[in-house]
Design a protein around this motif. Structure first.
Motif, PDB file in Angstrom:
ATOM      1  N   ILE A   1      32.977  -7.998 -48.808  1.00 30.39           N
ATOM      2  CA  ILE A   1      33.086  -7.098 -50.056  1.00 30.39           C
ATOM      3  C   ILE A   1      32.063  -6.267 -49.767  1.00 30.39           C
ATOM      4  CG2 ILE A   1      32.843  -6.682 -52.540  1.00 30.39           C
ATOM      5  CD1 ILE A   1      34.146  -9.327 -52.735  1.00 30.39           C
ATOM      6  N   MET A   2      30.764  -6.620 -49.175  1.00 30.14           N
ATOM      7  CA  MET A   2      29.606  -5.770 -49.187  1.00 30.14           C
ATOM      8  C   MET A   2      29.951  -4.917 -47.754  1.00 30.14           C
ATOM      9  SD  MET A   2      27.984  -6.171 -51.793  1.00 30.14           S
ATOM     10  CE  MET A   2      27.926  -7.350 -52.942  1.00 30.14           C
TER      11      MET A   2
ATOM     12  N   SER B   1      32.161  -2.184 -48.913  1.00 33.13           N
ATOM     13  CA  SER B   1      31.369  -1.282 -49.827  1.00 33.13           C
ATOM     14  C   SER B   1      30.428  -0.058 -48.831  1.00 33.13           C
ATOM     15  CB  SER B   1      30.701  -1.917 -50.816  1.00 33.13           C
ATOM     16  OG  SER B   1      31.404  -2.643 -51.429  1.00 33.13           O
ATOM     17  N   LEU B   2      29.649  -0.853 -47.860  1.00 28.29           N
ATOM     18  CA  LEU B   2      29.045   0.065 -47.029  1.00 28.29           C
ATOM     19  C   LEU B   2      29.786   0.831 -46.179  1.00 28.29           C
ATOM     20  CD1 LEU B   2      26.551  -2.627 -45.505  1.00 28.29           C
ATOM     21  CD2 LEU B   2      25.876  -0.528 -46.804  1.00 28.29           C
TER      22      LEU B   2
ATOM     23  N   ALA C   1      24.897   0.295 -51.819  1.00 28.14           N
ATOM     24  CA  ALA C   1      25.846   1.349 -51.382  1.00 28.14           C
ATOM     25  C   ALA C   1      26.703   1.502 -52.660  1.00 28.14           C
ATOM     26  CB  ALA C   1      26.721   0.553 -50.332  1.00 28.14           C
ATOM     27  N   ILE C   2      26.991   0.280 -53.540  1.00 32.32           N
ATOM     28  CA  ILE C   2      27.794   0.369 -54.503  1.00 32.32           C
ATOM     29  C   ILE C   2      26.861   1.168 -55.622  1.00 32.32           C
ATOM     30  CG2 ILE C   2      28.755  -0.745 -56.485  1.00 32.32           C
ATOM     31  CD1 ILE C   2      29.372  -3.041 -54.684  1.00 32.32           C
TER      32      ILE C   2
ATOM     33  N   GLY D   1      24.993  -3.895 -49.310  1.00 27.55           N
ATOM     34  CA  GLY D   1      26.268  -3.722 -49.924  1.00 27.55           C
ATOM     35  C   GLY D   1      25.829  -3.360 -51.525  1.00 27.55           C
TER      36      GLY D   1
ATOM     37  N   HIS E   1      26.847   4.950 -54.907  1.00 25.32           N
ATOM     38  CA  HIS E   1      28.185   5.465 -55.273  1.00 25.32           C
ATOM     39  C   HIS E   1      28.438   5.647 -56.697  1.00 25.32           C
ATOM     40  CE1 HIS E   1      32.422   6.654 -54.813  1.00 25.32           C
ATOM     41  NE2 HIS E   1      32.779   5.784 -55.828  1.00 25.32           N
TER      42      HIS E   1
ATOM     43  N   ALA F   1      32.801   2.237 -47.096  1.00 19.40           N
ATOM     44  CA  ALA F   1      33.470   3.281 -47.970  1.00 19.40           C
ATOM     45  C   ALA F   1      32.558   3.900 -48.552  1.00 19.40           C
ATOM     46  CB  ALA F   1      34.252   2.280 -49.122  1.00 19.40           C
ATOM     47  N   PHE F   2      31.522   3.440 -49.085  1.00 24.77           N
ATOM     48  CA  PHE F   2      30.372   4.379 -49.847  1.00 24.77           C
ATOM     49  C   PHE F   2      29.239   5.021 -49.061  1.00 24.77           C
ATOM     50  CE2 PHE F   2      32.034   1.332 -53.405  1.00 24.77           C
ATOM     51  CZ  PHE F   2      33.116   2.131 -53.560  1.00 24.77           C
ATOM     52  N   LYS F   3      28.762   4.099 -48.003  1.00 23.18           N
ATOM     53  CA  LYS F   3      27.720   4.228 -47.415  1.00 23.18           C
ATOM     54  C   LYS F   3      26.317   4.377 -48.365  1.00 23.18           C
ATOM     55  CE  LYS F   3      29.950   6.805 -43.597  1.00 23.18           C
ATOM     56  NZ  LYS F   3      31.175   6.336 -43.857  1.00 23.18           N
TER      57      LYS F   3
END
Length: 306
Positions: A21-22, A25-26, A173-174, A170, A177, A28-30
């Motif tokens: 998941i993390m 997230s990294l 990153a969330i 992660g 975002h 997708a969102f960075k």
């Protein structure tokens, strides 16, 4: 008596899912880089009387800063814009004062970093984390050189600390975002602190495993590891709870400038105690007893009988 090793499959699978998941997230969102890594000007401003965040954003757009990132921190505003010099800063303050109906503007913090320095900072930060992980691998392998396959011990320790670092990355990153939380040089300090703290917890556990194995408390390595985890449980929990209490106090009352630095440490410490008890030791058992098929049956399918 808690059977840490007996439930290793669920602990490792749970961590694998969390890591997946993390990592997604990294990807997708960075991470959202702050001024330290991109260059620009950051400032903490206070307005008397208070203004709304929407008003402030609109006024910054009117003054030629549509790229402005604004975060409210109590009664203050943390603002990041493109790099400006001293003259431009005074013009900006005067423009805000006029545009916000003669509001008094007070600068509580101000920082400008050039893009070149920011790029060097980002590169050096990555190198520092990488060197720390490699150094930990060789240190653990050397410290446990009298054990069979000491490189396994070092690798398991590095996997544990990499797990902690990835979880923190992660989460941020969330947060970046969802809440526009940026990472800065303090965040890198937090990551390096987490690396040191995590490896300290793992070394405590591994050292007890080595002692019990040398004493020959059981021919079964699983029993040795589980007993060692139980013997170090209270010490690790007491140390971690003490650290968490201090970090919570700093998080609640330490001020906006270190807010996310402390949050990163909190997450890292909590995840670190989990990995030292539920991941590092059980993973060492899996490797020593070649139980990969039990943990990852889809990667290591059983051989069909002839």
């Amino acid at each position: 008596m808690i059977d840490f090793v007996g439930k290793k499959r669920w602990f490792i699978l749970g961590s694998a899912i969390a890591l997946l998941i993390m990592i997604i997230s990294l990807a997708a969102f960075k991470l959202t880089p702050g001024v330290d890594f991109t260059g620009g000007t950051s400032m903490t401003l206070n307005f008397t009387p208070q203004v709304e965040q929407g008003q402030l954003r609109q006024e910054l757009i009117n003054l030629g800063h549509p790229e402005a990132v604004i975060q409210k921190a109590g009664d203050n505003f943390f603002i990041r814009i493109k790099a400006i010099n001293i003259t431009e800063r005074e013009d900006l303050f005067n423009g805000l004062k006029t545009g916000l109906n003669n509001t008094t503007v007070s600068a509580l913090g101000y920082n400008t970093i050039s893009p070149i320095i920011a790029a060097n900072t980002a590169r050096n930060a990555g190198i520092a984390v990488l060197i720390a992980c490699v150094a930990m691998l060789f240190y653990i392998a050397w410290a446990f050189r009298r054990m069979p396959n000491p490189i396994r011990w070092g690798t398991c320790a590095v996997i544990a600390l990499a797990h902690d670092v990835l979880i923190v990355l992660g989460v941020f990153a969330i947060l970046g975002h969802a809440l526009h939380v940026e990472i800065d040089a303090l965040f890198i300090s937090a990551i390096l602190t987490i690396v040191g703290y995590s490896i300290n917890n793992v070394v405590i556990v591994f050292d007890r495993i080595r002692e019990n194995k040398t004493r020959g408390i059981s021919p079964d390595f699983s029993v040795v590891v589980n007993s060692s985890l139980m013997e170090t449980l209270i010490r690790n929990l007491n140390t971690t709870l003490t650290v968490i209490c201090v970090l919570l106090a700093l998080f609640l009352f330490g001020g906006a400038t270190i807010h996310y630095f402390i949050l990163a440490l909190l997450i890292g410490v909590i995840v670190g105690i989990y990995t030292s008890l539920f991941i590092a030791g059980p993973l060492l058992v899996v490797w020593e007893k070649h139980q990969w098929r039990e943990i990852l049956p889809w990667l290591f399918p059983a051989k069909k009988a002839a």
